[in-house]
Design a protein around this motif. Structure first.
Motif, PDB file in Angstrom:
ATOM      1  N   SER A   1      -4.575 -50.517  86.394  1.00 58.91           N
ATOM      2  CA  SER A   1      -4.761 -50.088  85.203  1.00 58.91           C
ATOM      3  C   SER A   1      -3.732 -48.853  85.177  1.00 58.91           C
ATOM      4  CB  SER A   1      -6.516 -48.760  84.931  1.00 58.91           C
ATOM      5  OG  SER A   1      -6.372 -47.653  86.213  1.00 58.91           O
ATOM      6  N   ILE A   2      -3.128 -48.804  86.471  1.00 59.91           N
ATOM      7  CA  ILE A   2      -1.883 -47.885  86.983  1.00 59.91           C
ATOM      8  C   ILE A   2      -0.934 -47.884  86.427  1.00 59.91           C
ATOM      9  CG2 ILE A   2      -1.083 -46.380  88.514  1.00 59.91           C
ATOM     10  CD1 ILE A   2      -2.944 -46.405  89.331  1.00 59.91           C
ATOM     11  N   LEU A   3      -1.022 -49.550  86.640  1.00 59.04           N
ATOM     12  CA  LEU A   3       0.785 -50.430  86.964  1.00 59.04           C
ATOM     13  C   LEU A   3       0.555 -51.123  85.224  1.00 59.04           C
ATOM     14  CD1 LEU A   3       0.106 -52.987  90.091  1.00 59.04           C
ATOM     15  CD2 LEU A   3       1.689 -51.251  89.489  1.00 59.04           C
ATOM     16  N   PRO A   4       1.948 -50.295  84.982  1.00 60.18           N
ATOM     17  CA  PRO A   4       2.506 -51.285  83.360  1.00 60.18           C
ATOM     18  C   PRO A   4       2.497 -53.136  82.960  1.00 60.18           C
ATOM     19  CG  PRO A   4       3.930 -51.122  84.233  1.00 60.18           C
ATOM     20  CD  PRO A   4       3.281 -50.585  85.433  1.00 60.18           C
ATOM     21  N   ALA A   5       1.280 -53.790  81.959  1.00 58.61           N
ATOM     22  CA  ALA A   5       1.101 -54.286  81.898  1.00 58.61           C
ATOM     23  C   ALA A   5       2.581 -55.456  82.228  1.00 58.61           C
ATOM     24  CB  ALA A   5       1.091 -54.973  80.094  1.00 58.61           C
ATOM     25  N   ALA A   6       3.005 -55.097  81.837  1.00 51.81           N
ATOM     26  CA  ALA A   6       4.422 -56.145  82.111  1.00 51.81           C
ATOM     27  C   ALA A   6       4.819 -56.347  83.714  1.00 51.81           C
ATOM     28  CB  ALA A   6       6.107 -55.469  82.227  1.00 51.81           C
ATOM     29  N   MET A   7       4.326 -56.246  84.492  1.00 49.69           N
ATOM     30  CA  MET A   7       4.098 -56.164  86.101  1.00 49.69           C
ATOM     31  C   MET A   7       2.693 -57.796  86.008  1.00 49.69           C
ATOM     32  SD  MET A   7       4.075 -54.900  88.601  1.00 49.69           S
ATOM     33  CE  MET A   7       3.208 -54.951  90.160  1.00 49.69           C
TER      34      MET A   7
END
Ligand code: HEM
Length: 133
Positions: free
Chosen positions: A62-68
């Motif tokens: 949930s912390i990381l951006p979806a692009a990851m």
């Protein structure tokens, strides 16, 4: 929460190592005919570690951006998780024969290692990535 990202990631990795070590030990002893691995304290220890592992995992995701996750590595991990769980459950109790238990044990360890490879490579092919062009 991003300031705690590294701590949460290490919690996740620590839980992964503890979960893998405990399963390897329990599965190995079940194969050798021991009964203690299915005793309540070991089962509850395993549930607790896995709950910590998945809670930290959900926080990281949930912390990381979806692009990851654009190349699908997280989806591949999520798809393999139930495979690992089912094989693990056959290895510990559901398989009726010793051969079935051994095969499920080997399969679950293979899938577990593959999930780690996917996480390390950030790629759905995980450890197989090095064999591609
Ligand atoms: C619901 C299931 C899971 C989710 C959503 C999840 C998610 C994540 C995320 C978001 C990261 C951070 C990646 C980064 O910061 O570069 C991560 C790292 C990691 N995960 Fe998971 N994970 C899950 C289950 C697992 C399982 C079952 C394993 C082991 C079999 C595992 C092994 C690892 C490892 C080893 C890392 C560290 C990778 C590195 O070195 O950067 N994860 N996971």
């Amino acid at each position: 929460m991003i300031v705690y990202y590294l701590q949460i990631k290490w919690l996740h990795v620590l839980a992964v190592l503890a979960s893998g070590a405990l399963f390897t030990l329990r599965g190995g002893f079940v194969l050798a005919g021991a009964r203690w691995p299915m005793a309540a304290p070991w089962r509850y220890l395993s549930y607790s570690i896995d709950t910590g592992l998945l809670t930290a995992a959900a926080m990281l995701a949930s912390i990381l951006p979806a692009a990851m996750f654009a190349n699908g590595w997280l989806a591949a991990k999520l798809a393999l998780l139930p495979v690992y769980v089912v094989l693990g459950s056959f290895a510990l109790k559901r398989a009726r024969t010793q051969g079935g238990r051994a095969l499920s044990y080997a399969g679950s360890l293979l899938v577990f290692g593959f999930i780690i490879g996917i996480a390390r490579a950030h790629h759905p092919l995980g450890p197989l990535l090095r064999f591609t062009l």
